[in-house]
Design an enzyme around this catalytic site. Structure first.
Site, short mmCIF file in Angstrom:
data_model
loop_
_atom_site.label_atom_id
_atom_site.label_comp_id
_atom_site.label_asym_id
_atom_site.label_seq_id
_atom_site.Cartn_x
_atom_site.Cartn_y
_atom_site.Cartn_z
CG LEU A 16 -28.86 -42.33 -2.20
CD1 LEU A 16 -27.52 -41.89 -1.91
CD2 LEU A 16 -29.27 -43.25 -0.83
CG HIS A 17 -27.82 -38.60 -7.39
ND1 HIS A 17 -26.57 -38.36 -8.18
CD2 HIS A 17 -28.13 -37.67 -6.89
CE1 HIS A 17 -26.38 -37.27 -7.57
NE2 HIS A 17 -27.08 -36.91 -6.96
N GLY A 18 -26.18 -41.86 -7.71
CA GLY A 18 -24.80 -42.50 -7.77
C GLY A 18 -23.75 -41.81 -7.53
#
Length: 166
Positions: A16-18
């Site tokens: 999970l990242h931007g």
């Protein structure tokens, strides 16, 4: 019992990242991001990993961190209101979910970085024989597997890209 409302399943080595929040989360209209990963759920650095990922979610999504086995055990208890985005960091984990009865119909492949022994098949995806085997397990279970880094790109079948890798 109704089937869980799984709106998207993605492999991204970064989890999970931007980009997940900004592009895929909005594109899929998910309201829950389920990080199905043993290390992120219970590993020695789980608290640190979770803090960074929760920050990346920006408060727009409910975020859960489950091991692969816990995901298999609890996914069918999900509320109908939950629009679930499953996020794994490798194809073996997605194959385990599928074999465990998680009703996944499509697997989006985003980032699988190059490591020694892997062959780069697209700008963002490198695979080895173990990865191909996992994709074959998914395909045998009716799961389509396509490489697509962002929603505006054209999806490409992993088996077309990875011919000759196994």
């Amino acid at each position: 019992m109704t089937a869980p409302n799984i709106v998207w399943t993605r492999i991204d080595e970064r989890l999970l990242h931007g980009q997940i929040r900004i592009t895929w989360g909005k594109h899929t209209e998910a309201n829950l991001i389920l990080v199905a990963n043993d290390d992120a759920a219970e590993g020695p650095n789980a608290a640190f990993m979770q803090a960074g990922m929760k920050a990346s979610a920006g408060g727009e999504y409910a975020v859960r961190f489950f091991t692969i086995n816990k995901t298999i055990e609890v996914i069918h208890k999900a509320s109908e209101k939950q629009r679930i985005f499953i996020l794994c960091n490798n194809p073996g984990d997605v194959a385990r979910l599928v074999e465990g009865g998680v009703p996944i119909t499509h697997c989006n492949i985003g980032n699988m970085h190059y490591h020694e022994g892997k062959k780069q098949v697209s700008k963002t995806v490198s695979v080895d024989a173990n990865d191909i085997f996992a994709f074959e397990v998914m395909r045998r279970n009716g799961v389509s597997c396509t490489v697509q880094n962002t929603p505006d790109q054209t999806a490409c079948d992993i088996f077309e890209l990875a011919k000759g890798v196994a």
